[in-house]
Design an enzyme around this catalytic site. Structure first.
Site, PDB file in Angstrom:
ATOM      1  N   ALA A 174       0.829  -1.209   0.000  1.00  0.00           N
ATOM      2  CA  ALA A 174       0.000   0.000   0.000  1.00  0.00           C
ATOM      3  C   ALA A 174       0.861   1.256   0.000  1.00  0.00           C
ATOM      4  O   ALA A 174       0.574   2.224  -0.720  1.00  0.00           O
ATOM      5  CB  ALA A 174      -0.938  -0.001   1.204  1.00  0.00           C
ATOM      6  N   ASP A 175       1.906   1.252   0.783  1.00  0.00           N
ATOM      7  CA  ASP A 175       2.769   2.431   0.880  1.00  0.00           C
ATOM      8  C   ASP A 175       3.503   2.701  -0.425  1.00  0.00           C
ATOM      9  O   ASP A 175       3.582   3.848  -0.881  1.00  0.00           O
ATOM     10  CB  ASP A 175       3.782   2.240   2.002  1.00  0.00           C
ATOM     11  N   THR A 176       4.069   1.660  -1.010  1.00  0.00           N
ATOM     12  CA  THR A 176       4.858   1.875  -2.213  1.00  0.00           C
ATOM     13  C   THR A 176       3.983   2.261  -3.403  1.00  0.00           C
ATOM     14  O   THR A 176       4.366   3.123  -4.204  1.00  0.00           O
ATOM     15  CB  THR A 176       5.686   0.627  -2.552  1.00  0.00           C
TER      16      THR A 176
END
Length: 414
Positions: A174-176
């Site tokens: 999700a972050d990347t």
């Protein structure tokens, strides 16, 4: 790793300055992409540093995760809860093209550096805001980490085995993904400005869950159109047959994608089943799905009879998409990764006081022949560039820059 002449091959983002106010992964990943392609990335770290410095760090002072995500950045330590820290950040905002943050909505406003302030300091600056649920909506104030975002977006529900709890990929997806969308959004606004566009939009607003949700293809349309609720199916994809990971004779696994009609025929011929290649009932996805168990059983019997290297060679010759299920040692040793500069070697002090050792790091993506990105240095020491940046970018005198750096260090120790 091949040598790149930076002077003769200027990077695409050379001359762009990015101010990173984030921590953990989302905003830092976005700014890393800018840095990989030549941007001057200034990473603001709180006293004590980004928590990522400690993640997955069995020895030493700095994790390999931080060395990776923090590469090509200059580390500046400032206390954004102090007047002096905010004053310095405002000077850096005025000198930057892009500002990236990933705090909970309202945080930078409380610090006095919200969008209106940023616009006043630098009308051309692009602000990238990454948060769990975005800057608007009923859930905007919820705390948001990637794990919750992946669940909320629907990814965890469809990941794992059908008879087990929801699973996750052992990486911060999700972050990347949100970070990549942040880069795309910023570059769009910068390109629009460069073309003389009239839009007043200067903010990119991304919820972690939105990046993940955008990757889930027709998850919701299938529900609306057909009443289908996609479920966990392990290594399979519903309606995509044959496809999956198959065990080989040497206890290694190979993933085979034989789900296109023409590829399916080549796969059947490769494993010695000309009869199934010619079977008209297997020319459609529906037909293959109806015989999924039969097809997977015979493919498994074939792969179990061969070591992975032989199975791979036969499938390559037949033009069937297939690949080994690699772990880290396999990736590090594979010649294709090296040929594409996707594994780079750098000398790193892993454990404090030890001699530097060679450590392999992921290369730069995307590959742009003639305008290659590069790893100019790995994630820096905490505050390594504080004086340099305050003096050279924010305009502080040498004495004032050193005094601010020393006050920050003392306040952290205290």
């Amino acid at each position: 790793m091949s040598e790149i002449d930076i002077k003769n091959n200027p990077a695409p983002l050379e001359g762009i300055r990015v101010l990173e106010l984030g921590n953990y992964i989302a905003a830092p990943f976005a700014s890393r992409v800018f840095g990989d392609f030549g941007a001057d990335v200034i990473k603001i770290e709180k006293p004590g540093g980004d928590e990522l410095r400690d993640w997955r760090r069995p020895v030493g002072d700095i994790s390999m995760l931080f060395r990776t995500v923090g590469r090509n950045k200059r580390s500046v330590v400032l206390d954004l809860r102090s007047e002096a820290g905010i004053a310095a950040v405002k000077k850096l905002i005025a000198a930057s093209d892009v500002v990236i943050e990933n705090f909970r909505p309202g945080t930078i406003e409380k610090w006095g550096i919200g969008p209106d302030v940023i616009s006043g300091l630098n009308p051309d600056a692009v602000l990238v805001r990454i948060s769990g649920y975005g800057q608007t909506g009923p859930y905007r104030n919820r705390a948001g980490f990637g794990s919750a975002a992946e669940s909320f977006a629907g990814l965890r529900y469809i990941t794992g085995e059908a008879d087990r709890p929801a699973a996750r990929a052992a990486a911060s997806m999700a972050d990347t993904v949100a970070g990549l969308y942040g880069v795309i959004g910023a570059l769009m606004l910068m390109l629009q400005r460069a073309r003389g566009g009239k839009s007043t939009a200067r903010t990119v607003d991304i919820g972690l869950y939105e990046g993940v949700f955008s990757l889930l293809e027709s998850l919701v349309p299938e529900y609306d159109a057909y009443g289908m609720v996609r479920q966990r199916s392990g290594g399979k994809l519903p309606g995509v047959v044959p496809m999956g990971a198959y065990p080989c004779a040497d206890d290694l696994e190979i993933v085979i994608g034989g789900n296109a009609s023409s590829v399916f025929k080549r796969l059947m011929r490769a494993i010695g089943r000309e009869d199934l290649a010619a079977d008209e009932s297997l020319t459609t996805a529906e037909g293959r799905q109806a015989r999924e168990e039969e097809l997977n059983s015979l493919i498994t019997a074939w792969t179990r009879s061969l070591p992975l290297s032989e199975a791979q060679a036969i499938l390559d010759e037949a033009g069937v998409p297939a690949g080994p299920v690699y772990d880290a040692p396999s990736i590090a040793a594979d010649p294709h990764y090296r040929a594409r500069n996707m594994v780079e070697e750098h000398l790193v002090e892993v454990e404090t006081g030890e001699e530097p050792r060679t450590v392999r790091f992921p290369g730069v993506v995307p590959n742009i022949p003639g305008a290659e990105g590069s790893t100019r240095w790995l994630g820096p020491e905490l505050g390594e560039h504080t004086v340099e940046v305050l003096r050279g970018v924010a305009g502080y005198s040498e004495d004032d820059a050193r005094a601010m750096a020393e006050r920050t260090e003392v306040s952290h120790v205290g």
